[in-house]
Motif scaffolding. Structure first.
Motif, PDB file in Angstrom:
ATOM      1  N   VAL A   2      45.786 -13.730   8.693  1.00 42.16           N
ATOM      2  CA  VAL A   2      44.345 -13.519   8.499  1.00 42.16           C
ATOM      3  C   VAL A   2      43.630 -14.860   8.334  1.00 42.16           C
ATOM      4  CG1 VAL A   2      44.489 -11.191   7.557  1.00 42.16           C
ATOM      5  CG2 VAL A   2      44.818 -13.135   6.037  1.00 42.16           C
ATOM      6  N   ASP A   3      44.085 -15.852   9.101  1.00 38.26           N
ATOM      7  CA  ASP A   3      43.494 -17.180   8.987  1.00 38.26           C
ATOM      8  C   ASP A   3      42.379 -17.418   9.993  1.00 38.26           C
ATOM      9  OD1 ASP A   3      45.165 -17.147  11.157  1.00 38.26           O
ATOM     10  OD2 ASP A   3      46.016 -19.145  10.807  1.00 38.26           O
ATOM     11  N   VAL A   4      42.096 -16.424  10.843  1.00 44.04           N
ATOM     12  CA  VAL A   4      41.019 -16.568  11.808  1.00 44.04           C
ATOM     13  C   VAL A   4      39.677 -16.358  11.119  1.00 44.04           C
ATOM     14  CG1 VAL A   4      41.041 -14.134  12.487  1.00 44.04           C
ATOM     15  CG2 VAL A   4      40.237 -15.858  14.106  1.00 44.04           C
ATOM     16  N   MET A   5      38.640 -17.006  11.600  1.00 41.87           N
ATOM     17  CA  MET A   5      37.294 -16.842  11.036  1.00 41.87           C
ATOM     18  C   MET A   5      36.369 -16.275  12.100  1.00 41.87           C
ATOM     19  SD  MET A   5      37.267 -17.797   7.858  1.00 41.87           S
ATOM     20  CE  MET A   5      35.584 -18.286   7.451  1.00 41.87           C
ATOM     21  N   PRO A   6      35.644 -15.186  11.789  1.00 41.21           N
ATOM     22  CA  PRO A   6      35.688 -14.425  10.550  1.00 41.21           C
ATOM     23  C   PRO A   6      36.926 -13.536  10.495  1.00 41.21           C
ATOM     24  CG  PRO A   6      34.200 -13.370  12.091  1.00 41.21           C
ATOM     25  CD  PRO A   6      34.643 -14.648  12.750  1.00 41.21           C
ATOM     26  N   ALA A   7      37.400 -13.244   9.298  1.00 40.12           N
ATOM     27  CA  ALA A   7      38.641 -12.490   9.135  1.00 40.12           C
ATOM     28  C   ALA A   7      38.629 -11.123   9.823  1.00 40.12           C
ATOM     29  CB  ALA A   7      38.954 -12.332   7.647  1.00 40.12           C
ATOM     30  N   PRO A   8      37.519 -10.373   9.826  1.00 37.47           N
ATOM     31  CA  PRO A   8      37.541  -9.072  10.506  1.00 37.47           C
ATOM     32  C   PRO A   8      37.820  -9.147  12.007  1.00 37.47           C
ATOM     33  CG  PRO A   8      35.711  -9.147   8.955  1.00 37.47           C
ATOM     34  CD  PRO A   8      36.270 -10.545   9.040  1.00 37.47           C
ATOM     35  N   LEU A   9      37.720 -10.346  12.582  1.00 40.23           N
ATOM     36  CA  LEU A   9      38.040 -10.495  13.995  1.00 40.23           C
ATOM     37  C   LEU A   9      39.504 -10.133  14.264  1.00 40.23           C
ATOM     38  CD1 LEU A   9      37.196 -11.398  16.838  1.00 40.23           C
ATOM     39  CD2 LEU A   9      37.765 -13.747  16.175  1.00 40.23           C
ATOM     40  N   THR A  10      40.352 -10.376  13.276  1.00 38.31           N
ATOM     41  CA  THR A  10      41.764 -10.025  13.421  1.00 38.31           C
ATOM     42  C   THR A  10      41.926  -8.547  13.740  1.00 38.31           C
ATOM     43  OG1 THR A  10      42.434 -11.760  11.878  1.00 38.31           O
ATOM     44  CG2 THR A  10      43.991  -9.984  12.245  1.00 38.31           C
ATOM     45  N   SER A  11      41.224  -7.704  12.984  1.00 40.32           N
ATOM     46  CA  SER A  11      41.313  -6.257  13.203  1.00 40.32           C
ATOM     47  C   SER A  11      40.746  -5.867  14.559  1.00 40.32           C
ATOM     48  CB  SER A  11      40.569  -5.516  12.093  1.00 40.32           C
ATOM     49  OG  SER A  11      41.145  -5.781  10.831  1.00 40.32           O
ATOM     50  N   ALA A  12      39.652  -6.515  14.938  1.00 41.98           N
ATOM     51  CA  ALA A  12      39.031  -6.197  16.223  1.00 41.98           C
ATOM     52  C   ALA A  12      39.942  -6.574  17.387  1.00 41.98           C
ATOM     53  CB  ALA A  12      37.690  -6.920  16.346  1.00 41.98           C
ATOM     54  N   LEU A  13      40.595  -7.722  17.302  1.00 44.90           N
ATOM     55  CA  LEU A  13      41.461  -8.176  18.379  1.00 44.90           C
ATOM     56  C   LEU A  13      42.695  -7.289  18.526  1.00 44.90           C
ATOM     57  CD1 LEU A  13      41.316 -12.053  17.895  1.00 44.90           C
ATOM     58  CD2 LEU A  13      40.337 -10.725  19.771  1.00 44.90           C
ATOM     59  N   GLU A  14      43.140  -6.678  17.421  1.00 46.07           N
ATOM     60  CA  GLU A  14      44.315  -5.808  17.486  1.00 46.07           C
ATOM     61  C   GLU A  14      44.041  -4.557  18.328  1.00 46.07           C
ATOM     62  OE1 GLU A  14      47.691  -3.859  14.509  1.00 46.07           O
ATOM     63  OE2 GLU A  14      45.871  -4.734  13.668  1.00 46.07           O
ATOM     64  N   ARG A  15      42.766  -4.316  18.600  1.00 47.96           N
ATOM     65  CA  ARG A  15      42.393  -3.141  19.382  1.00 47.96           C
ATOM     66  C   ARG A  15      42.055  -3.490  20.832  1.00 47.96           C
ATOM     67  NH1 ARG A  15      38.342  -1.026  14.538  1.00 47.96           N
ATOM     68  NH2 ARG A  15      39.956  -1.116  12.898  1.00 47.96           N
ATOM     69  N   VAL A  16      42.272  -4.759  21.201  1.00 49.34           N
ATOM     70  CA  VAL A  16      41.952  -5.222  22.560  1.00 49.34           C
ATOM     71  C   VAL A  16      43.167  -5.054  23.467  1.00 49.34           C
ATOM     72  CG1 VAL A  16      41.315  -7.214  23.952  1.00 49.34           C
ATOM     73  CG2 VAL A  16      40.214  -6.835  21.731  1.00 49.34           C
ATOM     74  N   SER A  17      42.966  -4.443  24.596  1.00 47.84           N
ATOM     75  CA  SER A  17      44.056  -4.234  25.552  1.00 47.84           C
ATOM     76  C   SER A  17      44.375  -5.516  26.312  1.00 47.84           C
ATOM     77  CB  SER A  17      43.671  -3.128  26.543  1.00 47.84           C
ATOM     78  OG  SER A  17      44.669  -2.963  27.530  1.00 47.84           O
ATOM     79  N   GLY A  18      45.649  -5.754  26.551  1.00 47.15           N
ATOM     80  CA  GLY A  18      46.083  -6.841  27.411  1.00 47.15           C
ATOM     81  C   GLY A  18      46.444  -8.129  26.718  1.00 47.15           C
TER      82      GLY A  18
END
Length: 253
Positions: free
Chosen positions: A80-96
């Motif tokens: 969870v070192d990415v900024m902003p932290a919620p981006l981590t959750s969003a990226l986990e839902r990205v295909s590919g």
């Protein structure tokens, strides 16, 4: 005053006991695959997104751990070192994203991949496990089997991580990952998923080390760098395992 610390420890111990007793057979199965992979000179990768990356990182480059354990690091989601932290959750839902990372990695047919996801519902772990098996890797999943049926899948197929694994280790974590509740707190708290998942994965490694030793195969293990001679030992085993280690400069390529 409620003894919340005691309640948390009791809950954690109870979960660990359940994992030990109920997952013993699957731990043995996963350990046999890990031992076979190491003995055959194949490669081992571990993946987790967000906080699920913590148990993955726990078995990579650490004292007492197997040397050829590699973190499959997907940009933006490993921890969870990415900024902003919620981006981590969003990226986990990205295909590919995860499949492209696997394709760009040194992973090949016959290698072993551990995929960690508490819910097992998100695009990334489901897609990664499915893609890895399609490429001929063996996939071991660590997930909570309480989630499928209780929450919807975020993969178009409607499947979960459990559906794309050769072996599944159930972490026993309840939906929501909160072991405690008190009046005045708006939701449960006291998550235990990291603790239990890390213990399950370390148990697999421990059994695999024992199996290798029983077969007369010297387990390639790290020593602590904080004991005399530890750094020199680790430099030597890294050199010996260079073709299976992908997190050091000038090695494993």
């Amino acid at each position: 005053m409620t003894d919340l610390a005691g309640q948390y420890f009791d809950a954690a111990v109870s979960l660990l006991q359940r994992a030990r007793d109920e997952e013993a057979e699957n731990v043995q199965r996963a350990a046999r695959v890990l031992a076979d992979t190491v003995a055959e000179g194949r490669r081992v990768f571990v993946f987790g997104a967000g906080h699920s990356a913590l148990p993955a990182q726990d078995v990579v480059y650490r004292a007492g751990g197997l040397v050829p354990m590699n973190l499959l690091s997907v940009p933006g989601v490993t921890g969870v070192d990415v900024m902003p932290a919620p981006l981590t959750s969003a990226l986990e839902r990205v295909s590919g994203l995860a499949t492209a990372t696997l394709d760009a990695s040194p992973a090949t047919r016959g290698d072993l991949l551990f995929v960690i996801s508490l819910s097992g519902r998100n695009m990334m772990p489901v897609e990664l496990a499915e893609h890895a098996r399609g490429r001929g890797l063996t996939v071991v999943g660590l997930t909570s089997l309480a989630y499928p049926g209780a929450v919807s899948s975020r993969h178009p197929s409607g499947t979960y991580l459990r559906d794309h694994c050769d072996i599944v280790l159930d972490t026993k974590i309840a939906v929501g990952d909160g072991e405690l509740a008190v009046e005045g707190a708006p939701t449960t708290f006291g998550p235990a998923s990291t603790l239990v998942t890390a213990a399950l994965l370390q148990a697999v490694v421990a059994v695999a080390v024992g199996l290798l030793a029983d077969r007369g195969v010297t387990p390639p293990l790290f020593r602590s760098g904080n004991v005399d001679g530890g750094t020199e030992w680790n430099d030597q085993v890294l050199a010996e395992q260079a073709d299976r280690v992908f997190y050091t400069f000038g090695r494993g390529r």
